[in-house]
Design a protein around this motif. Structure first.
Motif, PDB file in Angstrom:
ATOM      1  N   SER A 176      42.271  44.163  37.718  1.00 47.80           N
ATOM      2  CA  SER A 176      42.539  44.491  36.319  1.00 47.80           C
ATOM      3  C   SER A 176      43.889  45.197  36.192  1.00 47.80           C
ATOM      4  N   GLY A 182      48.494  39.145  46.102  1.00 52.22           N
ATOM      5  CA  GLY A 182      49.129  38.868  44.819  1.00 52.22           C
ATOM      6  C   GLY A 182      50.623  39.108  44.853  1.00 52.22           C
ATOM      7  N   ALA A 231      47.186  39.540  37.439  1.00 49.56           N
ATOM      8  CA  ALA A 231      46.603  38.199  37.318  1.00 49.56           C
ATOM      9  C   ALA A 231      46.584  37.471  38.658  1.00 49.56           C
ATOM     10  N   SER A 232      47.677  37.553  39.408  1.00 50.33           N
ATOM     11  CA  SER A 232      47.749  36.818  40.678  1.00 50.33           C
ATOM     12  C   SER A 232      46.879  37.441  41.767  1.00 50.33           C
ATOM     13  N   SER A 233      46.500  38.697  41.591  1.00 52.48           N
ATOM     14  CA  SER A 233      45.662  39.345  42.604  1.00 52.48           C
ATOM     15  C   SER A 233      44.212  39.512  42.137  1.00 52.48           C
ATOM     16  N   SER A 234      43.913  39.072  40.904  1.00 51.61           N
ATOM     17  CA  SER A 234      42.570  39.198  40.319  1.00 51.61           C
ATOM     18  C   SER A 234      42.101  40.646  40.266  1.00 51.61           C
TER      19      SER A 234
END
Length: 102
Positions: A33, A58, A28-31
């Motif tokens: 999947s 991230g 999530a923090s690095s965008s």
């Protein structure tokens, strides 16, 4: 043979676990999947430089910091993989081997 993607994956996993974070959190923090990040950590996918930079971000590290850790791992693996020369006595001749086997 050293596979860079395996060493990179191990480094990414160690960093994440040392931070006490989950795959979901880092994804999530690095965008990136969740599935792709998991494949990177397992060493089954090659990361583009853009994707790797996003994962490093991230994790709160620079790309150069992560690559330095990967370099250190590769160097360690290379060192362990280098054959060691051992002193050996003279080779036994065929007649000595067959005489001792009898």
């Amino acid at each position: 043979m050293i596979l860079l993607r395996h060493e990179l994956g191990e480094v990414l996993r160690e960093i994440r676990q040392d931070q006490g974070r989950t795959l979901r959190d880092v994804a999530a923090s690095s965008s990136v999947s969740l599935g792709y990040l998991s494949e990177l950590e397992r060493g089954t996918k090659e990361a583009s430089s853009e994707l790797l930079a996003a994962v490093c971000g991230g994790l709160g590290l620079s790309l150069s910091e992560v690559l330095e850790l990967v370099r250190d791992r590769v160097e360690r693996v290379e060192t362990f993989g280098t054959p060691v020369s051992l002193p050996v006595g003279p080779a036994l001749g065929a007649e000595t081997v067959s005489a001792s086997a009898a």
